[in-house]
Design a protein around this motif. Structure first.
Motif, PDB file in Angstrom:
ATOM      1  N   UNK A   7       0.832  -1.186   0.000  1.00 46.72           N
ATOM      2  CA  UNK A   7       0.000   0.000   0.000  1.00 46.72           C
ATOM      3  C   UNK A   7       0.879   1.253   0.000  1.00 46.72           C
ATOM      4  N   UNK A   8       0.526   2.217  -0.863  1.00 49.88           N
ATOM      5  CA  UNK A   8       1.244   3.487  -0.989  1.00 49.88           C
ATOM      6  C   UNK A   8       2.730   3.276  -1.239  1.00 49.88           C
ATOM      7  N   UNK A   9       3.071   2.263  -1.988  1.00 46.23           N
ATOM      8  CA  UNK A   9       4.480   1.970  -2.249  1.00 46.23           C
ATOM      9  C   UNK A   9       5.127   3.039  -3.108  1.00 46.23           C
ATOM     10  N   UNK A  10       4.383   3.654  -4.016  1.00 44.73           N
ATOM     11  CA  UNK A  10       4.946   4.691  -4.878  1.00 44.73           C
ATOM     12  C   UNK A  10       5.328   5.937  -4.085  1.00 44.73           C
ATOM     13  N   UNK A  11       4.476   6.293  -3.129  1.00 44.74           N
ATOM     14  CA  UNK A  11       4.779   7.448  -2.267  1.00 44.74           C
ATOM     15  C   UNK A  11       6.087   7.215  -1.524  1.00 44.74           C
ATOM     16  N   UNK A  12       6.184   6.044  -0.906  1.00 46.13           N
ATOM     17  CA  UNK A  12       7.388   5.742  -0.121  1.00 46.13           C
ATOM     18  C   UNK A  12       8.624   5.680  -1.022  1.00 46.13           C
ATOM     19  N   UNK A  13       8.484   5.086  -2.191  1.00 43.17           N
ATOM     20  CA  UNK A  13       9.620   4.975  -3.106  1.00 43.17           C
ATOM     21  C   UNK A  13      10.086   6.354  -3.564  1.00 43.17           C
ATOM     22  N   UNK A  14       9.141   7.215  -3.868  1.00 44.35           N
ATOM     23  CA  UNK A  14       9.510   8.553  -4.342  1.00 44.35           C
ATOM     24  C   UNK A  14      10.223   9.342  -3.247  1.00 44.35           C
TER      25      UNK A  14
ATOM     26  N   UNK B   6      -3.125   7.090  -4.389  1.00 44.77           N
ATOM     27  CA  UNK B   6      -4.289   7.574  -5.138  1.00 44.77           C
ATOM     28  C   UNK B   6      -4.234   9.081  -5.371  1.00 44.77           C
ATOM     29  N   UNK B   7      -3.496   9.795  -4.505  1.00 47.77           N
ATOM     30  CA  UNK B   7      -3.400  11.246  -4.649  1.00 47.77           C
ATOM     31  C   UNK B   7      -2.380  11.666  -5.697  1.00 47.77           C
ATOM     32  N   UNK B   8      -1.528  10.757  -6.125  1.00 47.75           N
ATOM     33  CA  UNK B   8      -0.470  11.101  -7.071  1.00 47.75           C
ATOM     34  C   UNK B   8      -1.036  11.337  -8.468  1.00 47.75           C
ATOM     35  N   UNK B   9      -0.448  12.262  -9.224  1.00 47.51           N
ATOM     36  CA  UNK B   9      -0.895  12.477 -10.611  1.00 47.51           C
ATOM     37  C   UNK B   9      -0.412  11.344 -11.514  1.00 47.51           C
ATOM     38  N   UNK B  10      -0.894  11.339 -12.730  1.00 47.39           N
ATOM     39  CA  UNK B  10      -0.542  10.264 -13.659  1.00 47.39           C
ATOM     40  C   UNK B  10       0.939  10.286 -14.024  1.00 47.39           C
ATOM     41  N   UNK B  11       1.542  11.447 -13.951  1.00 49.05           N
ATOM     42  CA  UNK B  11       2.952  11.574 -14.331  1.00 49.05           C
ATOM     43  C   UNK B  11       3.905  11.012 -13.278  1.00 49.05           C
ATOM     44  N   UNK B  12       3.371  10.529 -12.157  1.00 49.45           N
ATOM     45  CA  UNK B  12       4.232  10.064 -11.071  1.00 49.45           C
ATOM     46  C   UNK B  12       5.110   8.905 -11.508  1.00 49.45           C
ATOM     47  N   UNK B  13       4.580   7.980 -12.293  1.00 47.08           N
ATOM     48  CA  UNK B  13       5.362   6.818 -12.725  1.00 47.08           C
ATOM     49  C   UNK B  13       6.525   7.235 -13.623  1.00 47.08           C
ATOM     50  N   UNK B  14       6.285   8.247 -14.494  1.00 44.40           N
ATOM     51  CA  UNK B  14       7.375   8.741 -15.336  1.00 44.40           C
ATOM     52  C   UNK B  14       8.468   9.384 -14.486  1.00 44.40           C
ATOM     53  N   UNK B  15       8.067  10.130 -13.481  1.00 47.19           N
ATOM     54  CA  UNK B  15       9.047  10.777 -12.609  1.00 47.19           C
ATOM     55  C   UNK B  15       9.845   9.740 -11.820  1.00 47.19           C
ATOM     56  N   UNK B  16       9.158   8.688 -11.388  1.00 51.09           N
ATOM     57  CA  UNK B  16       9.860   7.612 -10.685  1.00 51.09           C
ATOM     58  C   UNK B  16      10.918   6.973 -11.589  1.00 51.09           C
ATOM     59  N   UNK B  17      10.539   6.744 -12.839  1.00 50.01           N
ATOM     60  CA  UNK B  17      11.474   6.118 -13.772  1.00 50.01           C
ATOM     61  C   UNK B  17      12.677   7.021 -14.050  1.00 50.01           C
TER      62      UNK B  17
END
Length: 670
Positions: A211-218, A262-273
């Protein structure tokens, strides 16, 4: 011939005893005599295919047969195992022993199974026989040697017993573990997740490890990017430094105030990459274990200092918010003051002034600089009184709020009750030559304590005591009640952060048993006792007071003013206040000197008279609040502040008329 005689001997044994042993003997002899080798006695055998052998032993067969049967009968009468007897009797024969005969004639494994079964069924009997044999051998001239077969069987028995014991222990351990696990599961079901709050590990969002793994990773990427930025600057990698800083800004922009994926914008995955690619590049060029470790340690230290600073700032702001007057209430006070001084002196007087010194009425003392809070106390007491005409309210305020307090109650008279407002600054007898607190507040040391910002004791731990209320004499006026009301016998002291929910007249009928103060005690198992408020390392405190003595609460106190004068309570207060000029006996405030002054002079009231904690404790039972005569919002979360707990505020707001013109003008609403 030998088989026939052997069977005849067996028949004689069977006829004589008819026992279980005889039946076993029959079985053994049938198995043993079937082969061509027939054992007649110890060391003698007959081969049925050899006529010469038959002739040579024919003469001695009868007496040998009788001897063998006699030996068998004596042994079987002792309930010995048939196999033990035969094997032990023929063990020394070597190739002619029973085991050799069995191997030679290829007997089936059932014979061995019979041996094991017999051994299991007759363990107790064998033990008795073996014990007797051992005794006999010890008493005789020679000692019997344990044969390999006997040793093998004994070892087999021991292994079987050990295996069975291990099985029982393992079964017991498994049962115990199962019981403990079941008990733990039951306890976990009783956990109240509401109490655990947002830090509970039982929250639904924590059921999913991702859960919320993208937030923590960023966030982790931003931390590592800052580490590599420092290293890039150190090694003059300008291009890489600029790239890292650009990615950090992008990630922070994407994160914003997001708390979940869920609060992250769609561009979050590109920024992570993109950030991942830059970090991989930085790792190849800059990674050094010692440097990275040192940088992370420095960042951790800086973060820790920032957290401490923010905690201190938060504590200060909370204390400041709790002790200041909201703009709306300040507006109310200013408008009332202006209108009061526009009134003619004749219209500024209250009716029924003759009741102010009548000792037969019910008198209340209320000291406050908060107009709205004072109005709630008076309104709640009047609304719940059985006969309001017998109640007299003595209000004392400061000169800034004197006009507002008068104007409010002139516009909103408390029915048939009597009210009187005084200004504490007009008490000419209350001066620094008489009052130790006033003298101490004027001292240079006290001014430095309150007003010098860089004072060494200005830490967050002292902020509670460094607030304006301790500079006001309204807070210390409670120790001078007989001087303020010299003609009264009893008076009920009320704080301005309480509400009254029941008729309080029965308090005047409570027998204080010669004590001066009637109050509700607040001590529990180990808290709110004297050692919480007083410095028992000081010899004056240690000699005169019990550290485990029970504390009590200000807010609703019945004072016997006659007994007060008799015991010179104000003099006791002055004595201890003078001794505490350097604040070595207690910190600032009125409760510690109150505990000292009324030590062993306080009568405990029933707890239902006064329920405390609505200004800090969110877990007070609703039943206790509704059954209380007085409810006290002691603590920082006063009901007129935005800090107030919403579930307790309605008890207070129901005594306010929010459609009042003055309240509407100052935007005072629920």
């Amino acid at each position: 011939m030998g088989l026939k005689r052997g069977l005849s001997g067996v028949n004689r044994i069977r006829g004589g005893g008819g026992s279980r042993s005889a039946a076993l003997v029959t079985l053994v002899f049938l198995c043993v005599f079937a082969p061509p080798v027939f054992f007649v006695g110890r060391g003698v055998y007959i081969d049925s295919s050899n006529d010469y052998a038959n002739a040579s032993v024919k003469q001695s067969l009868d007496w040998r047969e009788r001897l063998a049967m006699q030996s068998l009968r004596s042994l079987f009468s002792k309930e010995a195992s048939v196999l033990d007897v035969i094997t032990a009797s023929t063990a020394h024969l070597g190739p002619f022993s029973l085991d050799s005969s069995l191997k030679k004639n290829n007997f089936s494994p059932s014979w061995r199974e019979l041996e094991v079964d017999t051994q299991e069924n007759q363990t107790a009997s064998s033990s008795i026989v073996n014990a007797k044999r051992d005794t006999t051998s010890k008493g005789g001239s020679h000692q019997k040697v344990e044969t390999p077969e006997m040793l093998y069987r004994r070892q087999l028995r021991e292994k079987r017993r050990e295996r069975r014991a291990n099985e029982l222990v393992q079964q017991h351990n498994d049962d115990t573990i199962l019981k403990l696990e079941n008990a733990a599961i039951e306890r976990s079901k009783s956990v109240d997740s509401a109490v655990l709050g947002k830090y509970s590990i039982w929250r639904r969002e924590n059921e999913n490890d991702n859960s919320d793994s993208n937030i923590r990773l960023m966030r982790d990427q931003v931390i590592m990017a800052r580490v590599y930025s420092g290293l890039a600057k150190l090694k003059n990698k300008t291009d890489l430094l600029q790239e890292l800083q650009a990615r950090i800004k992008d990630s922070q922009r994407v994160l914003g105030e997001s708390t979940t994926d869920a609060d992250l914008p769609r561009s979050a995955h590109d920024k992570l990459r993109d950030m991942g690619q830059v970090l991989a590049k930085a790792k190849m060029q800059l990674y050094d274990c010692k440097l990275v470790t040192g940088k992370l340690r420095a960042m951790l230290q800086t973060a820790d200092e920032q957290v401490r600073s923010l905690k201190k700032q938060s504590t200060f702001l909370a204390q400041l918010a709790a002790k200041t007057i909201p703009n709306a209430i300040h507006c109310l006070s200013m408008r009332l003051t202006i209108d009061y001084y526009l009134l003619s002196p004749v219209k500024r007087k209250f009716p029924r002034t003759e009741n102010l010194e009548n000792p037969n009425l019910y008198h209340y003392a209320l000291f406050s600089d908060n107009v709205l809070a004072a109005s709630v106390v008076v309104n709640s007491a009047i609304m719940n009184a059985k006969d309001p005409s017998k109640h007299v309210f003595h209000l004392v305020t400061d000169k800034l709020n004197f006009g507002a307090m008068n104007m409010w109650f002139l516009l909103n008279p408390p029915g048939k009750a009597t009210i009187h407002v005084e200004n504490v600054d007009e008490f000419k007898w209350l001066n620094s030559s008489y009052c130790p607190v006033l003298r101490q507040l004027e001292s240079a040391a006290m001014k430095e304590f309150y007003f010098k910002a860089d004072h060494p004791t200005s830490g967050s731990s002292n902020l509670k005591y460094r607030n304006p209320k301790y500079l006001s004499m309204l807070n210390h006026l409670r120790f001078y009640l007989p001087e303020v009301y010299p003609k009264l016998n009893k008076i009920l002291f009320l704080d301005d952060d309480i509400i009254v929910q029941k008729d309080l007249t029965p308090l005047w009928e409570v027998n204080l048993n010669g004590k001066v103060n009637g109050a509700v005690e607040t001590c529990g198992e180990s808290f709110h006792r004297f050692d919480k408020y007083l410095n028992f390392s000081n010899p004056h405190i240690a000699r005169n007071f019990n550290p485990n003595a029970c504390g009590w609460a200000y807010g609703m106190n019945m004072f016997d003013l006659k007994e007060w004068k008799k015991r010179d309570i104000t003099g006791i207060y002055h004595k201890w206040q003078n001794m505490n000029e350097n604040r070595t006996l207690w910190k600032l405030g009125t409760l510690p000197p109150g505990l000292i002054t009324f030590y062993e002079l306080t009568h405990p009231l029933n707890k239902a008279w006064h329920v405390l904690g609505l200004g800090y404790n969110p877990s007070i039972a609703k039943k206790d609040i509704e059954n209380a005569a007085v409810v006290h919002y002691n603590g920082n979360m006063k009901p007129w502040l935005e800090l107030a707990m919403s579930k307790y505020r309605p008890y207070w707001t129901k005594y306010i008329q929010f459609d009042h013109p003055y309240l509407r003008r100052c935007n005072l609403h629920e």
